[in-house]
Scaffold this motif. Structure first.
Motif, PDB file in Angstrom:
ATOM      1  N   VAL A  51      11.756  40.967  87.246  1.00  0.00           N
ATOM      2  CA  VAL A  51      12.523  39.907  86.819  1.00  0.00           C
ATOM      3  C   VAL A  51      11.623  39.025  85.762  1.00  0.00           C
ATOM      4  O   VAL A  51      12.024  38.751  84.689  1.00  0.00           O
ATOM      5  N   VAL A  52      10.398  38.907  85.977  1.00  0.00           N
ATOM      6  CA  VAL A  52       9.499  38.129  84.906  1.00  0.00           C
ATOM      7  C   VAL A  52       9.593  38.879  83.407  1.00  0.00           C
ATOM      8  O   VAL A  52       9.663  38.344  82.812  1.00  0.00           O
ATOM      9  N   PHE A  65       6.107  28.588  77.913  1.00  0.00           N
ATOM     10  CA  PHE A  65       6.546  29.381  78.658  1.00  0.00           C
ATOM     11  C   PHE A  65       6.181  30.695  79.068  1.00  0.00           C
ATOM     12  O   PHE A  65       6.209  30.937  80.220  1.00  0.00           O
ATOM     13  N   TYR A  66       5.703  31.298  78.186  1.00  0.00           N
ATOM     14  CA  TYR A  66       4.842  32.588  78.248  1.00  0.00           C
ATOM     15  C   TYR A  66       3.536  32.354  78.871  1.00  0.00           C
ATOM     16  O   TYR A  66       3.223  33.212  79.875  1.00  0.00           O
ATOM     17  N   PHE A  67       2.918  31.339  78.893  1.00  0.00           N
ATOM     18  CA  PHE A  67       1.860  30.994  79.592  1.00  0.00           C
ATOM     19  C   PHE A  67       2.286  30.753  81.366  1.00  0.00           C
ATOM     20  O   PHE A  67       1.797  31.369  82.035  1.00  0.00           O
ATOM     21  N   ALA A  68       3.485  30.203  81.494  1.00  0.00           N
ATOM     22  CA  ALA A  68       3.991  29.914  82.868  1.00  0.00           C
ATOM     23  C   ALA A  68       4.273  31.454  83.436  1.00  0.00           C
ATOM     24  O   ALA A  68       4.146  31.711  84.619  1.00  0.00           O
ATOM     25  N   LEU A  69       4.973  32.357  82.725  1.00  0.00           N
ATOM     26  CA  LEU A  69       5.133  33.518  83.133  1.00  0.00           C
ATOM     27  C   LEU A  69       4.184  34.391  83.391  1.00  0.00           C
ATOM     28  O   LEU A  69       4.064  35.336  84.514  1.00  0.00           O
ATOM     29  N   SER A 127       2.977  33.229  86.482  1.00  0.00           N
ATOM     30  CA  SER A 127       3.853  33.688  87.719  1.00  0.00           C
ATOM     31  C   SER A 127       3.507  35.232  88.026  1.00  0.00           C
ATOM     32  O   SER A 127       3.483  35.392  89.247  1.00  0.00           O
ATOM     33  N   PHE A 128       3.151  35.988  87.061  1.00  0.00           N
ATOM     34  CA  PHE A 128       2.831  37.361  87.321  1.00  0.00           C
ATOM     35  C   PHE A 128       1.453  37.310  88.045  1.00  0.00           C
ATOM     36  O   PHE A 128       1.238  38.172  89.011  1.00  0.00           O
ATOM     37  N   ARG A 129       0.494  36.581  87.607  1.00  0.00           N
ATOM     38  CA  ARG A 129      -0.950  36.285  88.479  1.00  0.00           C
ATOM     39  C   ARG A 129      -0.618  36.119  89.903  1.00  0.00           C
ATOM     40  O   ARG A 129      -1.111  36.505  90.624  1.00  0.00           O
ATOM     41  N   LEU A 130       0.382  35.186  90.052  1.00  0.00           N
ATOM     42  CA  LEU A 130       0.861  34.619  91.560  1.00  0.00           C
ATOM     43  C   LEU A 130       1.157  35.994  92.392  1.00  0.00           C
ATOM     44  O   LEU A 130       1.088  36.002  93.458  1.00  0.00           O
ATOM     45  N   LEU A 131       2.259  36.750  91.596  1.00  0.00           N
ATOM     46  CA  LEU A 131       2.693  37.899  92.490  1.00  0.00           C
ATOM     47  C   LEU A 131       1.582  38.963  92.671  1.00  0.00           C
ATOM     48  O   LEU A 131       1.643  39.348  93.518  1.00  0.00           O
ATOM     49  N   ASN A 132       0.598  39.077  91.751  1.00  0.00           N
ATOM     50  CA  ASN A 132      -0.476  39.848  91.979  1.00  0.00           C
ATOM     51  C   ASN A 132      -1.337  39.655  93.165  1.00  0.00           C
ATOM     52  O   ASN A 132      -1.865  40.391  94.095  1.00  0.00           O
ATOM     53  N   MET A 142      -0.854  25.199  86.910  1.00  0.00           N
ATOM     54  CA  MET A 142      -0.586  25.714  85.576  1.00  0.00           C
ATOM     55  C   MET A 142       0.722  25.916  85.330  1.00  0.00           C
ATOM     56  O   MET A 142       1.313  25.518  84.158  1.00  0.00           O
ATOM     57  N   ILE A 143       1.393  26.405  86.212  1.00  0.00           N
ATOM     58  CA  ILE A 143       2.858  26.406  85.990  1.00  0.00           C
ATOM     59  C   ILE A 143       3.720  25.128  85.925  1.00  0.00           C
ATOM     60  O   ILE A 143       4.475  24.982  84.979  1.00  0.00           O
ATOM     61  N   LYS A 144       3.074  24.096  86.646  1.00  0.00           N
ATOM     62  CA  LYS A 144       3.420  22.683  86.649  1.00  0.00           C
ATOM     63  C   LYS A 144       3.312  22.172  85.293  1.00  0.00           C
ATOM     64  O   LYS A 144       4.328  21.605  84.859  1.00  0.00           O
TER      65      LYS A 144
END
Length: 159
Positions: free
Chosen positions: A12-13, A59-63, A66-71, A89-91
């Motif tokens: 999804v990301v 936006f891309y930094f937040a994505l 998010s990818f790092r968080l999923l890892n 960082m997402i915030k």
């Protein structure tokens, strides 16, 4: 969370990243060229387009975060300081997107006034509100995760 769940979320990301990239590469340049007739109107639309490009960076930094968080979730390190940092960082990225669109709101107002279309103003406000909701949600998750890490650390030290 199982690997299949994070695999779906990673997909999804990736789809979100590709969709926004396609908009930035194809739709926004076409819109830039399409408003060339009316100079005053074109300046307002181009101000919004510049804001859209500028919001792509956070936006891309937040994505990425998010990818790092999923890892981290895949590695069973969801309750770590790295996860708290990713949420932080997402915030900040979501707040930056809100800030960019707050800065472009005068252009939304001018277009809404020129075209007598208040829906344009509502679109700008909706984007600001949506990214602000993401920031608040990330903040709440960050605080909950920090609290859970503190409780886990306290329990680990208890004999």
């Amino acid at each position: 969370m199982s690997k299949s769940s994070t695999m779906f979320l990673k997909f999804v990301v990736l789809v979100l990243a590709l969709a926004v990239l396609a908009v930035c590469m194809f739709a926004l340049p076409a819109l830039w060229q399409g408003v060339a007739g009316d100079e005053m109107f074109a300046d307002w639309v181009r101000g919004i387009i510049i804001g859209m490009y500028a919001s792509g960076i956070p936006f891309y930094f937040a994505l990425y975060q998010s990818f790092r968080l999923l890892n981290l979730i895949d590695k069973d390190q969801a309750f770590s300081d790295h996860a708290v940092h990713a949420l932080r960082m997402i915030k900040f990225s979501a707040l930056a997107i809100s800030g960019v669109y707050i800065a472009t709101m005068p252009f939304f107002f001018m277009i809404g006034e020129y075209d007598d279309a208040p829906g344009v103003i509502a679109i700008g406000i909706a984007v600001i509100f949506a990214s602000f909701v993401v920031a608040v949600f990330a903040y709440v998750l960050q605080k909950l995760l920090r609290s859970a890490i503190d409780i886990k650390t306290e329990n680990d030290l208890t004999v």
